[in-house]
Design a protein around this motif. Structure first.
Motif, mmCIF file in Angstrom:
data_model
loop_
_atom_site.group_PDB
_atom_site.id
_atom_site.type_symbol
_atom_site.label_atom_id
_atom_site.label_comp_id
_atom_site.label_asym_id
_atom_site.label_seq_id
_atom_site.Cartn_x
_atom_site.Cartn_y
_atom_site.Cartn_z
ATOM 1 N N ASP A 263 0.853 -1.185 0.000
ATOM 2 C CA ASP A 263 0.000 0.000 0.000
ATOM 3 C C ASP A 263 0.887 1.232 0.000
ATOM 4 O OD1 ASP A 263 -2.954 -0.796 0.363
ATOM 5 O OD2 ASP A 263 -1.935 -2.023 1.883
ATOM 6 N N TYR A 264 0.554 2.189 -0.863
ATOM 7 C CA TYR A 264 1.294 3.447 -0.941
ATOM 8 C C TYR A 264 0.283 4.587 -0.900
ATOM 9 C CZ TYR A 264 5.216 0.566 -2.461
ATOM 10 O OH TYR A 264 6.210 -0.380 -2.526
ATOM 11 N N LEU A 265 0.482 5.489 0.037
ATOM 12 C CA LEU A 265 -0.364 6.670 0.142
ATOM 13 C C LEU A 265 0.504 7.882 -0.155
ATOM 14 C CD1 LEU A 265 -3.274 7.576 0.946
ATOM 15 C CD2 LEU A 265 -2.317 8.104 3.202
ATOM 16 N N ILE A 266 0.114 8.661 -1.149
ATOM 17 C CA ILE A 266 0.914 9.811 -1.583
ATOM 18 C C ILE A 266 0.096 11.079 -1.412
ATOM 19 C CG2 ILE A 266 2.044 10.909 -3.548
ATOM 20 C CD1 ILE A 266 2.633 8.088 -4.612
ATOM 21 N N TYR A 267 0.708 12.056 -0.756
ATOM 22 C CA TYR A 267 0.120 13.390 -0.627
ATOM 23 C C TYR A 267 0.992 14.347 -1.419
ATOM 24 C CZ TYR A 267 -1.379 17.806 1.542
ATOM 25 O OH TYR A 267 -1.837 19.088 1.761
ATOM 26 N N SER A 268 0.398 15.020 -2.385
ATOM 27 C CA SER A 268 1.155 15.891 -3.280
ATOM 28 C C SER A 268 0.499 17.259 -3.348
ATOM 29 C CB SER A 268 1.228 15.281 -4.683
ATOM 30 O OG SER A 268 1.843 16.169 -5.588
ATOM 31 N N LEU A 269 1.333 18.286 -3.388
ATOM 32 C CA LEU A 269 0.821 19.641 -3.544
ATOM 33 C C LEU A 269 0.633 20.010 -5.008
ATOM 34 C CD1 LEU A 269 2.944 21.532 -0.856
ATOM 35 C CD2 LEU A 269 0.751 20.361 -0.591
ATOM 36 N N ALA A 270 1.082 19.134 -5.904
ATOM 37 C CA ALA A 270 0.932 19.389 -7.335
ATOM 38 C C ALA A 270 -0.547 19.355 -7.718
ATOM 39 C CB ALA A 270 1.702 18.350 -8.144
ATOM 40 N N ALA A 271 -0.941 20.266 -8.577
ATOM 41 C CA ALA A 271 -2.354 20.374 -8.940
ATOM 42 C C ALA A 271 -2.733 19.519 -10.139
ATOM 43 C CB ALA A 271 -2.697 21.835 -9.230
ATOM 44 N N ASP A 272 -1.736 19.063 -10.908
ATOM 45 C CA ASP A 272 -2.078 18.402 -12.162
ATOM 46 C C ASP A 272 -1.675 16.931 -12.219
ATOM 47 O OD1 ASP A 272 0.555 19.038 -12.072
ATOM 48 O OD2 ASP A 272 0.642 20.071 -14.009
ATOM 49 N N THR A 273 -0.438 16.612 -11.795
ATOM 50 C CA THR A 273 0.072 15.244 -11.966
ATOM 51 C C THR A 273 0.760 14.756 -10.687
ATOM 52 O OG1 THR A 273 0.453 15.643 -14.319
ATOM 53 C CG2 THR A 273 1.569 13.756 -13.333
ATOM 54 N N SER A 283 4.514 -4.737 -10.189
ATOM 55 C CA SER A 283 3.226 -5.320 -9.835
ATOM 56 C C SER A 283 2.080 -4.505 -10.418
ATOM 57 C CB SER A 283 3.079 -5.392 -8.316
ATOM 58 O OG SER A 283 4.076 -6.205 -7.742
ATOM 59 N N ARG A 284 0.909 -5.085 -10.294
ATOM 60 C CA ARG A 284 -0.298 -4.388 -10.712
ATOM 61 C C ARG A 284 -0.926 -3.728 -9.490
ATOM 62 N NH1 ARG A 284 -2.631 -3.807 -15.271
ATOM 63 N NH2 ARG A 284 -4.866 -3.408 -15.510
ATOM 64 N N TYR A 285 -1.391 -2.463 -9.664
ATOM 65 C CA TYR A 285 -1.891 -1.687 -8.542
ATOM 66 C C TYR A 285 -3.301 -1.159 -8.821
ATOM 67 C CZ TYR A 285 2.627 -1.673 -6.254
ATOM 68 O OH TYR A 285 3.773 -2.076 -5.610
ATOM 69 N N ARG A 286 -4.068 -1.153 -7.762
ATOM 70 C CA ARG A 286 -5.389 -0.526 -7.810
ATOM 71 C C ARG A 286 -5.232 0.947 -7.463
ATOM 72 N NH1 ARG A 286 -10.421 -2.056 -3.752
ATOM 73 N NH2 ARG A 286 -11.993 -0.649 -4.668
ATOM 74 N N VAL A 287 -5.821 1.826 -8.269
ATOM 75 C CA VAL A 287 -5.704 3.266 -8.080
ATOM 76 C C VAL A 287 -6.974 3.793 -7.417
ATOM 77 C CG1 VAL A 287 -5.483 5.498 -9.234
ATOM 78 C CG2 VAL A 287 -4.214 3.507 -10.084
ATOM 79 N N THR A 306 5.491 -0.805 -14.360
ATOM 80 C CA THR A 306 6.716 -1.245 -15.021
ATOM 81 C C THR A 306 7.658 -0.073 -15.279
ATOM 82 O OG1 THR A 306 5.580 -1.026 -17.150
ATOM 83 C CG2 THR A 306 5.601 -3.210 -16.117
ATOM 84 N N GLU A 307 7.171 1.138 -15.040
ATOM 85 C CA GLU A 307 7.976 2.346 -15.193
ATOM 86 C C GLU A 307 7.394 3.398 -14.253
ATOM 87 O OE1 GLU A 307 5.605 4.212 -19.034
ATOM 88 O OE2 GLU A 307 7.499 3.156 -19.330
ATOM 89 N N PRO A 308 8.129 4.479 -13.980
ATOM 90 C CA PRO A 308 7.589 5.513 -13.092
ATOM 91 C C PRO A 308 6.221 5.992 -13.563
ATOM 92 C CG PRO A 308 9.912 5.908 -13.485
ATOM 93 C CD PRO A 308 9.524 4.775 -14.391
ATOM 94 N N LEU A 309 5.288 6.072 -12.613
ATOM 95 C CA LEU A 309 3.913 6.419 -12.932
ATOM 96 C C LEU A 309 3.728 7.929 -12.901
ATOM 97 C CD1 LEU A 309 2.174 3.787 -10.626
ATOM 98 C CD2 LEU A 309 2.662 3.568 -13.070
ATOM 99 N N GLN A 310 3.001 8.427 -13.873
ATOM 100 C CA GLN A 310 2.583 9.820 -13.884
ATOM 101 C C GLN A 310 1.077 9.831 -14.113
ATOM 102 O OE1 GLN A 310 5.042 11.855 -16.809
ATOM 103 N NE2 GLN A 310 6.396 12.567 -15.177
ATOM 104 N N LEU A 311 0.358 10.114 -13.028
ATOM 105 C CA LEU A 311 -1.093 10.006 -13.065
ATOM 106 C C LEU A 311 -1.730 11.399 -12.992
ATOM 107 C CD1 LEU A 311 -1.469 7.058 -10.547
ATOM 108 C CD2 LEU A 311 -1.369 6.933 -13.034
ATOM 109 N N PRO A 312 -2.655 11.691 -13.909
ATOM 110 C CA PRO A 312 -3.383 12.961 -13.803
ATOM 111 C C PRO A 312 -4.093 13.030 -12.458
ATOM 112 C CG PRO A 312 -3.780 11.904 -15.916
ATOM 113 C CD PRO A 312 -3.074 10.898 -15.065
ATOM 114 N N ALA A 313 -3.836 14.065 -11.703
ATOM 115 C CA ALA A 313 -4.323 14.139 -10.328
ATOM 116 C C ALA A 313 -5.815 14.426 -10.288
ATOM 117 C CB ALA A 313 -3.555 15.211 -9.564
ATOM 118 N N LEU A 318 -3.329 10.184 -3.279
ATOM 119 C CA LEU A 318 -3.410 8.986 -4.103
ATOM 120 C C LEU A 318 -3.130 7.757 -3.246
ATOM 121 C CD1 LEU A 318 -3.389 7.403 -6.839
ATOM 122 C CD2 LEU A 318 -0.966 8.018 -7.030
ATOM 123 N N TRP A 319 -3.978 6.731 -3.380
ATOM 124 C CA TRP A 319 -3.787 5.468 -2.661
ATOM 125 C C TRP A 319 -3.614 4.363 -3.692
ATOM 126 C CZ3 TRP A 319 -8.126 2.639 0.548
ATOM 127 C CH2 TRP A 319 -7.583 1.519 1.167
#
Length: 324
Positions: A263-273, A283-287, A306-313, A318-319
């Motif tokens: 489990d990874y919980l990320i808190y980001s101040l970025a508004a977009d990504t 591994s495969r992750y549930r977003v 499989t590579e660094p993830l960049q997810l539209p926020a 993000l969990w």
């Protein structure tokens, strides 16, 4: 019921600033059937101001010391059968190291006599707090560190009143021009003590007395406890297993909690990504996205790291949960 009581043994509001605050204090000899050993008539300055703190915290005064000891023990007796009470020194506390040591020694004495355990919260000026924590005997009796009277500020500064000054915290605060440091300053303070004292819980309440913003998510993501956040029930069950983790996010505006279960919980101040590097995992992750206002869950798709993830926020939180 899932509640915790922060029991402030004292409230030092009466012994600083306006003399009228001391006028009807129950520690004043004129308002107490017991001689408290404090000066009477009060040493008012110009019939208005009062500086009672040095006398009130003077544990070399045998009469006053005995009353303090009895009072502290009564605070412990009142909650002897509870398991959800955190005992703390005082609200608005700016007392000296010597009184804080006496308060803690009285608690330790009571524990040894009764065979009971007290949840002790150290809420004090930073120099007093650090001295107690560095004490090999007293430090081991501290269960909770409450960051309430100091804070990191803008430009990586430090705001910290010293213990034993004859000033209330708000009086000290009026003298500074330092500015709040934002979420990063909260993360730095909590994480610093979380790493240094991993066996203790860390609280952050500095916004009450210091130049600091209030950001419960910054407290939580740094490993703090009793953070002012709303959590979905599923995440609340997982949080206690998670620890601050480096290397998943980059920069000083995003932080991560993680556990060994994936489990990874990320808190980001970025508004977009939001970026997360789990590429060595594969591994495969549930977003899932957490609504910081309501604590609701906004589900996302599953992804393979499989590579660094960049997810539209979708939100600032993000969990990611590894799928099995």
């Amino acid at each position: 019921r899932g509640h915790v009581l922060l029991h402030q043994n004292y409230f030092q509001h009466n012994i600083h600033e306006a003399g009228a605050l001391w006028g009807d204090s129950h520690w004043r000899p004129a308002d107490n059937v017991t001689d408290t050993g404090l000066p009477e008539p009060p040493p008012y300055i110009g019939d208005k101001r009062l500086f009672m703190a040095p006398s009130f915290y003077d544990v070399t005064n045998p009469k006053l010391r005995a009353l303090h000891r009895g009072y502290i023990r009564q605070c412990l007796d009142n909650f002897a059968d509870t398991s959800n009470v955190i005992q703390m020194t005082s609200a608005e506390y700016s007392g000296p190291l010597e009184f804080t040591q006496f308060w803690l020694d009285t608690i330790i004495e009571w524990e040894r006599e009764t065979g009971r355990d007290v949840i002790v919260g150290l809420s004090a000026p930073k120099d007093v707090q650090d001295a107690i924590l560095a004490d090999p005997e007293r430090g081991q009796h501290i269960d909770v560190i409450d960051i309430r009277y100091w804070a990191y500020t803008a430009d990586d500064g430090l705001y910290a009143l010293s213990g034993g000054q004859n000033l209330a915290p708000r009086q000290h605060l009026r003298q500074t021009r330092q500015k709040p440091g934002g979420a990063a300053a909260i993360v730095k303070a909590v994480r610093e003590y979380r790493d240094r004292y991993p066996e203790k819980a860390i609280l952050y309440n500095a916004e009450e007395n210091c130049p600091s913003i209030r950001d419960g998510w910054a407290t939580l993501i740094a490993g703090g406890s009793l953070a002012d956040v709303k959590l979905p029930r599923e995440l609340a069950k997982v949080i206690p297993t998670m620890r601050p983790t480096d290397g998943i996010t980059k920069g000083n505006s995003a932080w991560c909690l993680a556990n060994e279960s994936g489990d990874y919980l990320i808190y980001s101040l970025a508004a977009d990504t939001i970026t997360a590097d789990l590429s060595q995992d594969g591994s495969r992750y549930r977003v899932r996205w957490i609504d910081v206002e309501t604590g609701g869950i906004q589900p996302g798709s599953e992804i393979t790291a499989t590579e660094p993830l960049q997810l539209p926020a979708a939100t600032n939180v993000l969990w990611l949960s590894r799928q099995r």
